[in-house]
Scaffold this active site. Structure first.
Site, short mmCIF file in Angstrom:
data_model
loop_
_atom_site.label_atom_id
_atom_site.label_comp_id
_atom_site.label_asym_id
_atom_site.label_seq_id
_atom_site.Cartn_x
_atom_site.Cartn_y
_atom_site.Cartn_z
N ASP A 1 -3.84 7.93 4.57
CA ASP A 1 -3.32 6.59 4.85
C ASP A 1 -4.04 6.01 6.07
OD1 ASP A 1 -1.65 4.38 4.60
OD2 ASP A 1 -0.15 5.22 5.96
N GLU A 2 -4.13 4.68 6.15
CA GLU A 2 -4.76 3.97 7.29
C GLU A 2 -6.16 4.52 7.58
OE1 GLU A 2 -3.43 1.36 8.30
OE2 GLU A 2 -1.25 1.49 8.40
N LYS B 1 0.82 -1.22 0.00
CA LYS B 1 0.00 0.00 0.00
C LYS B 1 0.85 1.26 0.00
CE LYS B 1 -0.74 0.68 4.97
NZ LYS B 1 -0.14 2.00 5.12
N THR B 2 1.95 1.28 0.77
CA THR B 2 2.79 2.48 0.84
C THR B 2 3.42 2.75 -0.52
OG1 THR B 2 3.26 2.01 3.17
CG2 THR B 2 4.70 3.58 2.07
N GLN C 1 -8.21 -4.84 9.02
CA GLN C 1 -7.19 -4.50 10.01
C GLN C 1 -7.63 -3.33 10.89
OE1 GLN C 1 -2.86 -5.03 8.90
NE2 GLN C 1 -3.71 -4.89 6.83
N ARG D 1 1.32 -11.15 10.23
CA ARG D 1 2.65 -10.59 10.56
C ARG D 1 3.74 -11.56 10.12
NH1 ARG D 1 1.38 -6.30 9.88
NH2 ARG D 1 -0.58 -7.29 9.32
#
Length: 678
Positions: free
Chosen positions: A208-209, A30-31, A239, A585
């Site tokens: 973002d987020e 995503k980044t 998430q 993770r």
């Protein structure tokens, strides 16, 4: 710059006009996508000064800035890429005069806020005041609105303190962190010309987020889109794990309805984990109803099967994990690539002790070592005073915990007099009659201290007769757990206390001839460790692990009651999202561990394996999926007819959840599906 992107990432990066939701799964780049989109907009000739990118942390902002600038040639005026709060600060410097205030305001941090609140009111615990006032500000509620829906004395008191706190800030031209967003929104809401001017200035907005945004941030974004709808948000509904601190998952779930004509692009190719890990993560999250829906696909291939450990108790569990970790380290795996995750912080106690015994270096990420936690240090101080009345240091720590009205001045007086007489503070209080003691500390404090001493003596007698009864009686006498019940992070603190009580019970059972002093000596040795080297295994809560990745991940506590955490008003769907975060993770190997028994509410209890193991397709059997309530007492909710209200009670009504709500003085029973938590 677009050549390194996959098809979905490229589609998102080249989208220019109109609202866009980039639904980015864990490890899907995503980044990379959002920074490439930023660089792409600039490459089209769009004025960088008209692009605003908002993040939640300075670290994320710095990483995005560095990545974006590596993709574009040098530009004279870089785009604004900052946190929500930094944007609020810049905005207020220009426009706070619209509220009749000067722009040379001073920003206060959380510690400053607590000092001001303590100065205003010394009765209510400062941390409660601080967290509740912060909550109300993020819900855009004034002190008058809080008063209207306050039923009990505590909330009425908080409303009063809130009012005085706001007056103090205004008088001294101070702004707290919440005000950076609240006052910005207020100006944009009350001055349409400024909202239009600001919206025209920032023609392209990226966030973002987005799944972590709260009500205030959502409304602020709506104002920034007053004259256009060029809003691109990146996030993952699967998430969304911060509902407990105000994040509203509905912001991302309803994005397409809120912003007309929105396009949704899903990033489902995962570059982090193997397909074995992702298969079980997908299975688990698929049990959630409130989600937009996507399925992660691994670019890396099959990999190792997910490992399941089933142990007798937490010591057996720790031994197995320590053995695994030692093998990995011997095979050349870097310690920084290994992490152990848990849903409940109290579970770190057995891990810490087991790893100390095995001489494996570890670090607690975003947390505090078990024996360094405030509530545990308070408990230890109490027990030290009970076993040693000459321990002035411990007595001073607990003489006003829970609060008894014994302030620092009184304690100083007691200490001075005790030193003059060459006695301990305990002995000084014990040997003086109430009337004599009143000469030093006043009548009320003298009586309080005598009651406190009598309680300590009662506990000393009970300890001599029954070590087990002592534990129960201790909590009853001092209302120790109740003191922490109203504090922020109360669930974690109570779990830590229960873990400590349970460990003490086990110590007495396994060491019949040993006493409380032996126990205190033993844990002193355990907590007095050498400094941990940087090259260490990471231990952390699942919340703290978000955004991180490791080659080898162990998740412990996979039992009902621990994960999912079963508590009143708990949101099972958010628990599942936590499970999804924990699983994803892991890059190479995921190990999930459950035990037959561990300490639960202070006693060793037989436990059932987590429903998440069956939902993920790892074991046979399944729990029935029942409708759970994300609502709990004191939540603020909104009804489309009755407006804003505060929940007074939650109860089951057949297959539904019924809420007893105070709407500005009028109490109504409303089904949960008819209100929204804000």
């Amino acid at each position: 710059m677009l050549l390194t992107l996959n098809a979905s990432q490229r589609m998102a990066a080249v989208h220019v006009d109109g609202p866009l939701l980039i639904l980015a799964g864990a490890g899907s780049g995503k980044t990379k996508t959002i920074t490439t989109r930023l660089a792409y907009l600039i490459s089209l000739g769009i004025d960088p000064a008209s692009i605003l990118t908002l993040t939640f942390t300075n670290k994320a902002a710095t990483e995005m800035r560095n990545r974006a600038y590596n993709l574009i040639d040098e530009i004279k005026y870089p785009p604004l890429l900052c946190t929500f709060h930094k944007f609020g600060l810049l905005f207020l410097k220009f426009h706070i005069n619209k509220l009749g205030r000067k722009n040379n305001f001073v920003i206060i941090d959380n510690d400053d806020r607590k000092k001001i609140l303590k100065m205003i009111d010394k009765e209510v615990t400062t941390s409660i005041l601080s967290s509740e006032i912060s909550k109300f500000k993020n819900l855009m509620m004034t002190s008058a609105e809080v008063k209207q829906i306050s039923e009990d004395k505590l909330y009425a008191k908080i409303a009063q303190v809130y009012d005085q706190y706001e007056a103090y800030l205004l008088k001294n031209n101070l702004v707290d962190f919440d005000d950076l967003l609240l006052l910005t929104y207020k100006i944009l809401d009350e001055h349409k010309d400024i909202a239009i001017e600001t919206s025209k200035r920032y023609q392209y907005i990226m966030v973002d987020e987005y799944q972590d945004t709260n009500e205030l941030q959502y409304k602020l974004l709506k104002k920034l889109c007053t004259v256009h709808n060029n809003l691109c948000v990146v996030g993952d509904d699967d998430q969304s794990i911060y509902g407990w601190r105000g994040a509203n998952i509905k912001n991302i779930l309803n994005f397409s309805e809120t912003f007309e004509g929105a396009m949704t692009i899903k990033l489902e190719e995962n570059y982090r984990s193997t397909s074995e890990i992702l298969e079980h993560a997908n299975n688990l999250i698929d049990h959630n109803r409130d989600r937009l829906g996507k399925e992660l696909r691994s670019v890396r291939g099959k990999g190792e099967a997910v490992k399941l450990y089933e142990s007798n108790d937490e010591n057996d569990e720790t031994r197995k994990i320590a053995e695994d970790v030692k093998k990995l380290l011997m095979n050349g795996v870097h310690a920084g690539e290994i992490a152990i995750l848990y849903r409940v912080n109290a579970l770190s106690r057995a891990l810490e002790e087991g790893f100390n015994r095995a001489r494996i270096n570890y670090k607690l990420v975003g947390g505090m070592k078990f024996y360094e936690r405030m509530e545990i240090k308070d408990l230890i101080a109490y027990f030290r005073v009970i076993t040693n009345k000459n321990d002035n240091f411990s007595l001073k720590r607990i003489i006003n915990k829970p609060k008894r009205g014994i302030g620092p001045t009184t304690i100083d007086k007691l200490e001075v007099e005790a030193i003059n007489l060459k006695k301990s503070i305990f002995n000084f209080i014990e040997e003086h009659e109430t009337k004599e003691l009143a000469n030093f500390v006043g009548k009320k404090n003298a009586m309080t201290l005598k009651v406190f001493m009598a309680s300590i003596k009662d506990l000393q007698e009970i300890l001599e007769n029954s070590k087990m009864r002592f534990i129960d009686f201790f909590d009853e006498v001092f209302d120790f757990k109740e003191f922490y019940q109203n504090q922020p992070d109360s669930a974690d603190r109570i779990a830590n206390i229960d873990e400590f009580y349970g460990y003490l019970r086990d110590f007495f059972i396994q060491n019949i001839d040993m006493n409380l002093e032996d126990f205190l000596n033993e844990i002193s040795l355990k907590s007095d460790q050498d400094a941990i080297e940087e090259d260490a295994i990471s231990m952390m809560s699942i919340h703290a692990s978000k955004g991180l990745e490791y080659q080898y991940v162990f998740v412990i506590g996979m039992e009902e009651g621990f994960f999912p955490l079963v508590a009143e008003g708990n949101d099972l769907e958010e628990e599942r999202r936590l499970g999804y975060v924990a699983f994803t993770r892991a890059k190479d190997r995921l190990t999930l561990s459950s035990v037959h028994s561990r300490f639960y509410k202070g006693r060793r209890t037989q436990l059932v394996r987590s429903r998440f193991l069956s939902e993920a397709g790892l074991i046979e059997g399944s729990f029935s999926i029942e409708k759970t309530s994300a609502f709990k007492k004191d939540d603020i909710v909104k009804h489309k007819i009755f407006g804003m209200g505060r929940i007074l009670g939650v109860q089951k009504a057949g297959k539904d959840i019924k809420l007893h709500i105070n709407f500005g003085g009028t109490k109504r029973d409303i089904l949960a599906s008819f209100v929204e938590k804000i």
